[in-house]
Design a protein around this motif. Sequence first.
Motif, PDB file in Angstrom:
ATOM      1  N   GLU A  67       0.811  -1.226   0.000  1.00 27.45           N
ATOM      2  CA  GLU A  67       0.000   0.000   0.000  1.00 27.45           C
ATOM      3  C   GLU A  67       0.841   1.272   0.000  1.00 27.45           C
ATOM      4  OE1 GLU A  67      -2.357  -0.246   3.564  1.00 27.45           O
ATOM      5  OE2 GLU A  67      -3.187  -2.192   2.988  1.00 27.45           O
ATOM      6  N   ARG A  68       2.018   1.250   0.642  1.00 26.31           N
ATOM      7  CA  ARG A  68       2.708   2.506   0.951  1.00 26.31           C
ATOM      8  C   ARG A  68       4.144   2.651   0.480  1.00 26.31           C
ATOM      9  NH1 ARG A  68      -0.726   6.504   2.275  1.00 26.31           N
ATOM     10  NH2 ARG A  68      -2.582   5.531   3.115  1.00 26.31           N
ATOM     11  N   LEU A  69       4.793   1.573   0.044  1.00 27.54           N
ATOM     12  CA  LEU A  69       6.206   1.661  -0.317  1.00 27.54           C
ATOM     13  C   LEU A  69       6.412   2.565  -1.523  1.00 27.54           C
ATOM     14  CD1 LEU A  69       9.061   0.521   0.362  1.00 27.54           C
ATOM     15  CD2 LEU A  69       8.635  -1.167  -1.437  1.00 27.54           C
ATOM     16  N   THR A  70       7.303   3.537  -1.372  1.00 29.48           N
ATOM     17  CA  THR A  70       7.657   4.407  -2.494  1.00 29.48           C
ATOM     18  C   THR A  70       9.098   4.176  -2.939  1.00 29.48           C
ATOM     19  OG1 THR A  70       8.314   6.254  -1.078  1.00 29.48           O
ATOM     20  CG2 THR A  70       6.007   6.189  -1.813  1.00 29.48           C
ATOM     21  N   SER A  71       9.964   3.761  -2.013  1.00 24.90           N
ATOM     22  CA  SER A  71      11.339   3.432  -2.393  1.00 24.90           C
ATOM     23  C   SER A  71      11.973   2.542  -1.337  1.00 24.90           C
ATOM     24  CB  SER A  71      12.187   4.694  -2.614  1.00 24.90           C
ATOM     25  OG  SER A  71      12.430   5.358  -1.400  1.00 24.90           O
ATOM     26  N   LEU A  72      12.983   1.845  -1.803  1.00 28.87           N
ATOM     27  CA  LEU A  72      13.730   0.921  -0.959  1.00 28.87           C
ATOM     28  C   LEU A  72      15.194   1.081  -1.325  1.00 28.87           C
ATOM     29  CD1 LEU A  72      12.957  -2.764  -0.329  1.00 28.87           C
ATOM     30  CD2 LEU A  72      15.049  -2.196  -1.528  1.00 28.87           C
ATOM     31  N   SER A  73      16.057   1.206  -0.332  1.00 28.27           N
ATOM     32  CA  SER A  73      17.490   1.286  -0.612  1.00 28.27           C
ATOM     33  C   SER A  73      18.255   0.526   0.463  1.00 28.27           C
ATOM     34  CB  SER A  73      17.966   2.740  -0.684  1.00 28.27           C
ATOM     35  OG  SER A  73      17.818   3.377   0.571  1.00 28.27           O
ATOM     36  N   ALA A  85      16.659 -11.252   3.329  1.00 28.63           N
ATOM     37  CA  ALA A  85      15.348 -11.843   3.043  1.00 28.63           C
ATOM     38  C   ALA A  85      14.244 -10.806   3.178  1.00 28.63           C
ATOM     39  CB  ALA A  85      15.085 -13.020   3.975  1.00 28.63           C
ATOM     40  N   LEU A  86      14.346  -9.948   4.181  1.00 27.94           N
ATOM     41  CA  LEU A  86      13.345  -8.889   4.354  1.00 27.94           C
ATOM     42  C   LEU A  86      13.369  -7.924   3.173  1.00 27.94           C
ATOM     43  CD1 LEU A  86      11.178  -7.495   6.050  1.00 27.94           C
ATOM     44  CD2 LEU A  86      13.021  -6.310   7.263  1.00 27.94           C
ATOM     45  N   ALA A  87      14.547  -7.574   2.695  1.00 32.25           N
ATOM     46  CA  ALA A  87      14.663  -6.673   1.540  1.00 32.25           C
ATOM     47  C   ALA A  87      14.026  -7.301   0.309  1.00 32.25           C
ATOM     48  CB  ALA A  87      16.126  -6.328   1.280  1.00 32.25           C
ATOM     49  N   ALA A  88      14.285  -8.581   0.087  1.00 31.40           N
ATOM     50  CA  ALA A  88      13.699  -9.270  -1.068  1.00 31.40           C
ATOM     51  C   ALA A  88      12.183  -9.345  -0.934  1.00 31.40           C
ATOM     52  CB  ALA A  88      14.288 -10.671  -1.195  1.00 31.40           C
ATOM     53  N   ARG A  89      11.709  -9.647   0.256  1.00 37.35           N
ATOM     54  CA  ARG A  89      10.270  -9.755   0.480  1.00 37.35           C
ATOM     55  C   ARG A  89       9.600  -8.387   0.299  1.00 37.35           C
ATOM     56  NH1 ARG A  89       7.237 -13.723   2.234  1.00 37.35           N
ATOM     57  NH2 ARG A  89       5.095 -13.068   2.474  1.00 37.35           N
ATOM     58  N   THR A  90      10.230  -7.359   0.811  1.00 31.80           N
ATOM     59  CA  THR A  90       9.693  -5.999   0.680  1.00 31.80           C
ATOM     60  C   THR A  90       9.576  -5.605  -0.783  1.00 31.80           C
ATOM     61  OG1 THR A  90      10.669  -5.377   2.792  1.00 31.80           O
ATOM     62  CG2 THR A  90      10.050  -3.589   1.317  1.00 31.80           C
ATOM     63  N   ALA A  91      10.606  -5.863  -1.545  1.00 29.06           N
ATOM     64  CA  ALA A  91      10.582  -5.537  -2.979  1.00 29.06           C
ATOM     65  C   ALA A  91       9.472  -6.291  -3.692  1.00 29.06           C
ATOM     66  CB  ALA A  91      11.940  -5.832  -3.598  1.00 29.06           C
ATOM     67  N   ALA A  92       9.285  -7.546  -3.317  1.00 31.57           N
ATOM     68  CA  ALA A  92       8.243  -8.359  -3.967  1.00 31.57           C
ATOM     69  C   ALA A  92       6.844  -7.921  -3.541  1.00 31.57           C
ATOM     70  CB  ALA A  92       8.446  -9.838  -3.623  1.00 31.57           C
ATOM     71  N   ALA A  93       6.690  -7.525  -2.291  1.00 30.37           N
ATOM     72  CA  ALA A  93       5.373  -7.162  -1.774  1.00 30.37           C
ATOM     73  C   ALA A  93       4.870  -5.844  -2.336  1.00 30.37           C
ATOM     74  CB  ALA A  93       5.384  -7.095  -0.241  1.00 30.37           C
ATOM     75  N   GLY A  94       5.780  -4.933  -2.592  1.00 28.07           N
ATOM     76  CA  GLY A  94       5.334  -3.631  -3.067  1.00 28.07           C
ATOM     77  C   GLY A  94       6.334  -2.990  -3.978  1.00 28.07           C
TER      78      GLY A  94
END
Length: 111
Positions: A31-37, A99-108
């Motif tokens: 719902e809310r992810l705009t960027s991940l680094s 694993a959290l980074a990969a899951r986050t990228a996949a989820a949003g």
Amino acid sequence: MSDLAWAPRSCTLPSEEQPLRVAEWDALFSERLTSLSRPQSLRLRLSLAGGEGVEERVRDLAERENGCCSFFTFTTTTDQDLIHLDIAVDRAHEAVLDALAARTAAAGEPR
């Protein structure tokens, strides 16, 4: 990544509750992810779109997660309409952060 095998043994959240917590994180990210680094190997930075109640939701979820997985360090900051969630771990838990980074990228996928 529906398998929760990446969750470390040091996590004290009961096994039957883990899929529910993962679903909460997935919903937030989708719902809310705009960027991940990944500014450092032991730190993940997520930027989430703000809105009514979003900061409280992020802080509550991070606090509950830290209660069962004390190896995480969560830092929440705000910047205009964004909420930044920095997640840090020690070297022993780097694979969990991966694993959290990969899951986050996949989820949003960042918007």
